[in-house]
Design a protein around this motif. Sequence first.
Motif, PDB file in Angstrom:
ATOM      1  N   ASN A  78     105.570 103.768 -32.119  1.00  0.00           N
ATOM      2  CA  ASN A  78     104.691 103.577 -31.288  1.00  0.00           C
ATOM      3  C   ASN A  78     104.046 102.543 -31.605  1.00  0.00           C
ATOM      4  O   ASN A  78     104.107 101.924 -32.825  1.00  0.00           O
ATOM      5  N   LEU A  79     103.439 101.740 -30.593  1.00  0.00           N
ATOM      6  CA  LEU A  79     102.602 100.559 -30.857  1.00  0.00           C
ATOM      7  C   LEU A  79     101.288 100.756 -31.399  1.00  0.00           C
ATOM      8  O   LEU A  79     100.484 101.896 -30.734  1.00  0.00           O
ATOM      9  N   VAL A  89      99.257  93.623 -34.085  1.00  0.00           N
ATOM     10  CA  VAL A  89     100.010  94.755 -33.623  1.00  0.00           C
ATOM     11  C   VAL A  89     101.146  95.278 -34.362  1.00  0.00           C
ATOM     12  O   VAL A  89     101.836  94.379 -34.812  1.00  0.00           O
ATOM     13  N   LYS A  90     101.106  96.625 -34.676  1.00  0.00           N
ATOM     14  CA  LYS A  90     102.533  97.064 -35.199  1.00  0.00           C
ATOM     15  C   LYS A  90     103.386  97.592 -34.163  1.00  0.00           C
ATOM     16  O   LYS A  90     102.853  98.602 -33.395  1.00  0.00           O
ATOM     17  N   ILE A  91     104.706  97.032 -34.236  1.00  0.00           N
ATOM     18  CA  ILE A  91     105.306  97.263 -33.388  1.00  0.00           C
ATOM     19  C   ILE A  91     106.850  97.934 -33.971  1.00  0.00           C
ATOM     20  O   ILE A  91     107.034  97.405 -35.067  1.00  0.00           O
ATOM     21  N   ARG A  95     112.110  96.411 -31.115  1.00  0.00           N
ATOM     22  CA  ARG A  95     111.348  95.853 -30.416  1.00  0.00           C
ATOM     23  C   ARG A  95     111.084  94.447 -30.969  1.00  0.00           C
ATOM     24  O   ARG A  95     111.267  93.501 -30.143  1.00  0.00           O
TER      25      ARG A  95
END
Length: 105
Positions: A78-79, A89-91, A95
């Motif tokens: 999940n983002l 943001v953690k991606i 991705r």
Amino acid sequence: MSAEHEHTTTPVRNIDDMKTLLVAVVGVVTVILVLVIMICTQAWFYKQDEARNAEVSFGERPADTQAYLDEQHAHLANLQYVDQGKTRVKIPLDRAMEIYAAKGQ
């Protein structure tokens, strides 16, 4: 015959002169010592192995391992915002690699 030519002979030992009881006692004592050393070495090894396993342990395993793994996978997929200002943001890694590859082209 002169003193120079005298030969001394060593006495020949007969097999009957061998002390069989002494040989048997030495053999039995040797076997016992080897067994004691083997048992002590194995006990020491198991103690060291147990101590090493205690150091590696990170706590108890969840009762339902599959549910735990599914939860961790969902968390990683999940983002999420990393900071309060919503600037980072953690991606997921897949991705991120796609984005990086797209920037390189």
